[in-house]
Design an enzyme around this catalytic site. Sequence first.
Site, short mmCIF file in Angstrom:
data_model
loop_
_atom_site.label_atom_id
_atom_site.label_comp_id
_atom_site.label_asym_id
_atom_site.label_seq_id
_atom_site.Cartn_x
_atom_site.Cartn_y
_atom_site.Cartn_z
N HIS A 115 0.80 -1.23 0.00
CA HIS A 115 0.00 0.00 0.00
C HIS A 115 0.84 1.28 0.00
O HIS A 115 0.29 2.37 -0.13
CB HIS A 115 -0.99 -0.01 1.18
N ASP A 138 -9.83 -0.65 3.71
CA ASP A 138 -8.66 -1.24 4.38
C ASP A 138 -9.07 -1.90 5.69
O ASP A 138 -10.05 -1.48 6.32
CB ASP A 138 -7.66 -0.10 4.68
N HIS A 140 -6.81 -1.75 8.06
CA HIS A 140 -5.96 -0.97 8.98
C HIS A 140 -6.17 0.53 8.79
O HIS A 140 -6.73 0.96 7.77
CB HIS A 140 -4.49 -1.31 8.73
N ASP A 142 -3.62 2.78 8.46
CA ASP A 142 -2.60 3.29 7.53
C ASP A 142 -2.23 4.74 7.80
O ASP A 142 -1.87 5.48 6.89
CB ASP A 142 -3.05 3.10 6.06
N HIS A 155 4.10 0.80 4.44
CA HIS A 155 2.74 0.46 3.99
C HIS A 155 1.69 0.72 5.09
O HIS A 155 0.51 0.74 4.79
CB HIS A 155 2.65 -0.97 3.44
N ASP A 244 -7.37 -1.83 -0.56
CA ASP A 244 -6.44 -2.78 0.03
C ASP A 244 -7.20 -4.10 0.19
O ASP A 244 -8.23 -4.14 0.88
CB ASP A 244 -5.97 -2.26 1.39
N ASP A 246 -6.75 -6.50 1.95
CA ASP A 246 -6.89 -7.02 3.32
C ASP A 246 -8.14 -6.48 4.02
O ASP A 246 -8.49 -6.93 5.12
CB ASP A 246 -5.61 -6.81 4.15
N GLU A 289 -1.78 -5.10 -2.10
CA GLU A 289 -1.57 -6.09 -1.02
C GLU A 289 -2.02 -7.51 -1.35
O GLU A 289 -2.09 -8.36 -0.45
CB GLU A 289 -2.19 -5.62 0.31
#
Length: 325
Positions: A115, A138, A140, A142, A155, A244, A246, A289
Amino acid sequence: MIPDLPFLNSKTLNLIQAPVALGQTLEGVDEAPSILIQNGLLEQISSLGWSIGQVSEVDPHDLKWNSPVGNLPAHQQGQKIKFPNELGDACREIAGLARDSAKEKSFTLTLGGDHSIVIGSIGGALLERPDLGVIWVDAHGDFNTPETSPSGNIHGMPLSFLTGLMQRYQIKSFDWLKNFLTRDQLVLVGIRSIDPEERSLMKSWGVNVFSMTEVDRYGIGGVMERAFEILFKNGKRPIHLSYDIDSVDPHFAPSTGTRVRGGLNYREAHYIAESVSETGALVGMDLVEINPRLGYVDPAHRGDTNVTVEIGLELVGSALGKRIY
Ligand SMILES: [Mn+2]
């Protein structure tokens, strides 16, 4: 201008391949662009009525794990950030391509890689379209900085670069970043894992977060409606979708480096891309990712790679106009 797509001059898509893995620590994420293309990405894009413009690839030659961690200015010694010079150079190259694509008002699709690459794709687009809105999907936050990051992996920091929080560190390799996202330009969706100090930083900056709790509470339809209310408060603006993989629950997208359970289900993941596409305002997308290596190192997990690549391809399709009915 096209009537349905007011921010584009034509249905032309420029593709940037960014096989960059230095923003994290697992090899293989750099293989995703070529595997997506081998599995029919360009054919799918054409079948949806888009013409392929420029196809470029950031040279991964210098992006090896052989350089010492950072060459930070003296005042940054002791703070953690890994490979700022290598990633700054790669992102500068991506930013040039993204800026050119935005200048000709074409669609920009950027394939990671991790990312960190979107500091280039979004930072470059912002040079040309300073009012760009960003939907960040995402698991997360980030939002880390060298001070809040437990790992030093870039990332986990792209939003602190893109919002300008990183400016005070004066990282020379990112000095080409000029325009930054403001609160009303950024919405996060699907979040469920935030580092403790990162959380304080996000709260003090005031970022609009629709975590998985809000997805549960309002449904994904309600979340996207609220997201568009924020981004289009003063009228339509061009939108960039930073996806992303994830964010999607590991059950549906297992081949990724930082899996977190309790993510978007298959339809929620698609609905985000479909609803953004329906606004007609989408001008760019990142898909990052996907790590094909995490599936096929162990032959028993080969299926993991396949389903992850497949959902990645499908999400691009949904963002580019594919509909059920
Ligand atoms: Mn991310």
